[in-house]
Design a protein around this motif. Structure first.
Motif, PDB file in Angstrom:
ATOM      1  N   LEU A 122       0.769  -1.246  -0.504  1.00  0.00           N
ATOM      2  CA  LEU A 122      -0.199  -0.340   0.431  1.00  0.00           C
ATOM      3  C   LEU A 122       1.069   1.301  -0.300  1.00  0.00           C
ATOM      4  O   LEU A 122       1.836   0.721   0.604  1.00  0.00           O
ATOM      5  CB  LEU A 122      -0.779  -0.131   1.135  1.00  0.00           C
ATOM      6  CG  LEU A 122      -1.706  -0.923   1.258  1.00  0.00           C
ATOM      7  CD1 LEU A 122      -2.663  -0.898   2.578  1.00  0.00           C
ATOM      8  CD2 LEU A 122      -2.712  -1.401  -0.178  1.00  0.00           C
ATOM      9  N   ARG A 123       0.277   2.539  -0.032  1.00  0.00           N
ATOM     10  CA  ARG A 123       1.345   3.434  -0.654  1.00  0.00           C
ATOM     11  C   ARG A 123       0.344   4.940   0.268  1.00  0.00           C
ATOM     12  O   ARG A 123      -0.997   4.716  -0.163  1.00  0.00           O
ATOM     13  CB  ARG A 123       0.784   4.261  -2.081  1.00  0.00           C
ATOM     14  CG  ARG A 123       1.874   5.437  -2.029  1.00  0.00           C
ATOM     15  CD  ARG A 123       2.082   5.721  -3.305  1.00  0.00           C
ATOM     16  NE  ARG A 123       1.235   5.606  -4.417  1.00  0.00           N
ATOM     17  CZ  ARG A 123       0.619   6.337  -5.793  1.00  0.00           C
ATOM     18  NH1 ARG A 123       1.524   6.447  -6.332  1.00  0.00           N
ATOM     19  NH2 ARG A 123      -0.546   6.398  -5.824  1.00  0.00           N
ATOM     20  N   ARG A 124       0.995   4.998   1.208  1.00  0.00           N
ATOM     21  CA  ARG A 124       0.567   6.516   1.604  1.00  0.00           C
ATOM     22  C   ARG A 124       1.189   7.559   1.004  1.00  0.00           C
ATOM     23  O   ARG A 124       1.527   8.067   0.294  1.00  0.00           O
ATOM     24  CB  ARG A 124       1.254   7.258   3.383  1.00  0.00           C
ATOM     25  CG  ARG A 124       0.881   8.097   3.886  1.00  0.00           C
ATOM     26  CD  ARG A 124       1.553   7.858   5.088  1.00  0.00           C
ATOM     27  NE  ARG A 124       1.164   6.954   6.555  1.00  0.00           N
ATOM     28  CZ  ARG A 124      -0.393   6.826   7.037  1.00  0.00           C
ATOM     29  NH1 ARG A 124      -1.618   7.058   6.714  1.00  0.00           N
ATOM     30  NH2 ARG A 124      -0.207   5.497   7.192  1.00  0.00           N
ATOM     31  N   ILE A 143      -4.417   6.722   1.781  1.00  0.00           N
ATOM     32  CA  ILE A 143      -3.988   5.935   1.728  1.00  0.00           C
ATOM     33  C   ILE A 143      -4.337   4.666   0.596  1.00  0.00           C
ATOM     34  O   ILE A 143      -5.712   4.710   0.351  1.00  0.00           O
ATOM     35  CB  ILE A 143      -3.851   4.690   3.307  1.00  0.00           C
ATOM     36  CG1 ILE A 143      -3.381   4.837   4.219  1.00  0.00           C
ATOM     37  CG2 ILE A 143      -3.080   2.963   2.365  1.00  0.00           C
ATOM     38  CD1 ILE A 143      -3.020   4.356   5.644  1.00  0.00           C
ATOM     39  N   ARG A 145      -4.294   1.493  -2.980  1.00  0.00           N
ATOM     40  CA  ARG A 145      -4.241   0.441  -3.376  1.00  0.00           C
ATOM     41  C   ARG A 145      -4.224   0.301  -4.758  1.00  0.00           C
ATOM     42  O   ARG A 145      -5.219   0.530  -5.250  1.00  0.00           O
ATOM     43  CB  ARG A 145      -5.045  -0.237  -2.859  1.00  0.00           C
ATOM     44  CG  ARG A 145      -5.263  -1.817  -2.765  1.00  0.00           C
ATOM     45  CD  ARG A 145      -5.976  -2.948  -2.410  1.00  0.00           C
ATOM     46  NE  ARG A 145      -6.399  -2.730  -1.196  1.00  0.00           N
ATOM     47  CZ  ARG A 145      -5.809  -3.298   0.055  1.00  0.00           C
ATOM     48  NH1 ARG A 145      -4.991  -4.123  -0.273  1.00  0.00           N
ATOM     49  NH2 ARG A 145      -6.278  -3.035   1.812  1.00  0.00           N
ATOM     50  N   PRO A 205       0.398   0.450   4.869  1.00  0.00           N
ATOM     51  CA  PRO A 205       1.720   1.466   3.917  1.00  0.00           C
ATOM     52  C   PRO A 205       2.882   0.446   4.276  1.00  0.00           C
ATOM     53  O   PRO A 205       3.852   0.859   5.312  1.00  0.00           O
ATOM     54  CB  PRO A 205       1.542   3.288   3.540  1.00  0.00           C
ATOM     55  CG  PRO A 205       0.571   3.768   4.523  1.00  0.00           C
ATOM     56  CD  PRO A 205      -0.293   1.683   5.987  1.00  0.00           C
ATOM     57  N   ASP A 208       5.371   2.600   6.105  1.00  0.00           N
ATOM     58  CA  ASP A 208       4.617   2.387   7.854  1.00  0.00           C
ATOM     59  C   ASP A 208       5.202   1.132   7.967  1.00  0.00           C
ATOM     60  O   ASP A 208       4.813   0.927   9.275  1.00  0.00           O
ATOM     61  CB  ASP A 208       3.730   2.824   7.691  1.00  0.00           C
ATOM     62  CG  ASP A 208       3.026   4.025   6.975  1.00  0.00           C
ATOM     63  OD1 ASP A 208       4.241   4.859   6.823  1.00  0.00           O
ATOM     64  OD2 ASP A 208       1.951   4.505   7.371  1.00  0.00           O
TER      65      ASP A 208
END
Length: 378
Positions: A122-124, A143, A145, A205, A208
């Protein structure tokens, strides 16, 4: 097993001042990579994986849907750039031009397969430098996906000429086989969701300490996946899986002896670092390790001896690990992200390293990019 031993360090005057005190290794040589086309300066500035196959280098960037091939006649200058569009080989579920975040590639010489893996992460959202406080907090709260990141499969070159010229290869790309995609999911993620150890990290993410696949190696029918995250109380993870080809052309996980999961897990004491890449070397694994979070920090190469001979999960400590090299890195630039063995004319192999966030020192805009070669203990 005692798990408090640290990886033992090779004591050589060329790399260490005192036993256990590392100094940064220096390159013994460099390769020149010449890219062409619209992405000639963007893709090679964010290289995440590299593999040498005969006289070619195959490299991947983490911000595209392509994989790149460069060839050489002198094992120094790599040209004849061809960019393979992976959307023509795989039925990717994401939006058009949505990045795969390709992080690992590995060559199966026996079966003529080039394995690929996306980050599965996942990406923040990242705040912009000119954001207000409110906008910065808003960005950090988002966040996302991206479905293409769940690619895990291979390009099959048994019916495609990987040695052909750039134009022919681009016109007739190899067929691809992958684990089936669901919306933001695949079979590997589904089986990890049943794990008390890894399930809590699947919705975090990557930066994290969430799940983030960044390394890949293959041996026979087994695939090894190195995780940048999560790092569990200082321990990094390698997942070992076997994938079978179904009659419909899709891949499926082969069940293990454990009824509760379709993977074997290995946890390794890498001095608190996560895994950034893997490379098979005989029966050993070379491991590029670095920080899990977004920061400049140690970038080290470890050797896990006899790694490819294990069928059961392991806690791997200093008796099986050697810390070989401390690699150079820059201030927010020039982060080692991909490694492979580099062989030429029967000489002892060197370690080839490519970089993410390449600085001006690695780039020769309009001409070529540099990749570094390192010697290391045999």
């Amino acid at each position: 097993m005692t798990i408090r031993n640290h990886p033992r360090r090779i004591d050589t005057n060329t790399r260490f001042n005192m036993p256990g005190e590392a100094i940064t290794a220096r390159p013994t040589g460099q390769l020149r990579l010449y890219f062409e086309g619209g992405d000639a300066n963007t893709t090679p500035a964010s290289l995440s994986a590299v593999e040498q196959i005969d006289n070619a280098l195959w490299v991947a960037g983490d911000e595209s849907t392509t994989i790149e091939r460069l060839t050489s006649n002198d094992y120094a200058n790599y040209k004849d750039h061809v960019s393979l569009d992976l959307t023509r080989s795989f039925d990717l579920p994401g939006k058009e031009q949505e990045e795969i975040d390709l992080e690992g590639i590995a060559w199966d010489k026996e079966n003529e397969r080039l394995w690929l893996v996306g980050s599965h992460s996942l990406r923040r959202k990242k705040p912009r430098p000119d954001d207000s406080d409110a906008d910065a907090f808003k960005a950090l709260s988002k966040i996302s996906r991206q479905d293409n990141r769940y690619l895990l499969g291979y390009l099959d070159f048994t019916r495609s000429d990987r040695r052909g010229d750039a134009r022919a290869l681009a016109a007739h790309p190899p067929s691809g086989h992958a684990l089936p995609f669901d919306k933001g999911d695949n079979a590997l993620i589904k089986t990890l969701r049943t794990s008390k150890t890894y399930a809590p990290f699947l919705d975090l993410p990557s930066k994290d300490n969430g799940l983030d696949i960044e390394g890949m190696a293959v041996a026979n029918d087994r695939v090894f996946l190195g995780l940048r995250g999560p790092v569990l109380r200082g321990w990094a993870t390698i997942l070992q899986i076997t994938l079978d080809l179904r009659t419909n052309g899709e891949l499926e996980l082969r069940p293990t002896d454990r009824k509760d999961r379709d993977y074997v897990r290995h946890v390794l004491d890498l001095d608190g670092l996560g895994i950034r890449d893997l490379c098979a070397y005989g029966n050993d694994l070379l491991i590029l390790a670095g920080p899990t979070m977004v920061l400049d920090g140690p970038m080290r190469v470890f050797r896990w001896r006899d790694a490819l001979g294990h069928e059961q999960g392991n806690c791997v400590d200093g008796r099986q690990l050697e810390m070989l090299l401390d690699l150079p890195y820059g201030d927010r630039v020039d982060h080692p992200e991909g490694i492979t063995l580099f062989e030429q004319n029967g000489a002892a192999p060197l370690l080839l390293v490519v970089y993410d966030s390449a600085s001006g020192g690695q780039m020769r805009e309009g001409e070529y990019f540099k990749a570094d070669l390192f010697a290391y203990p045999q």
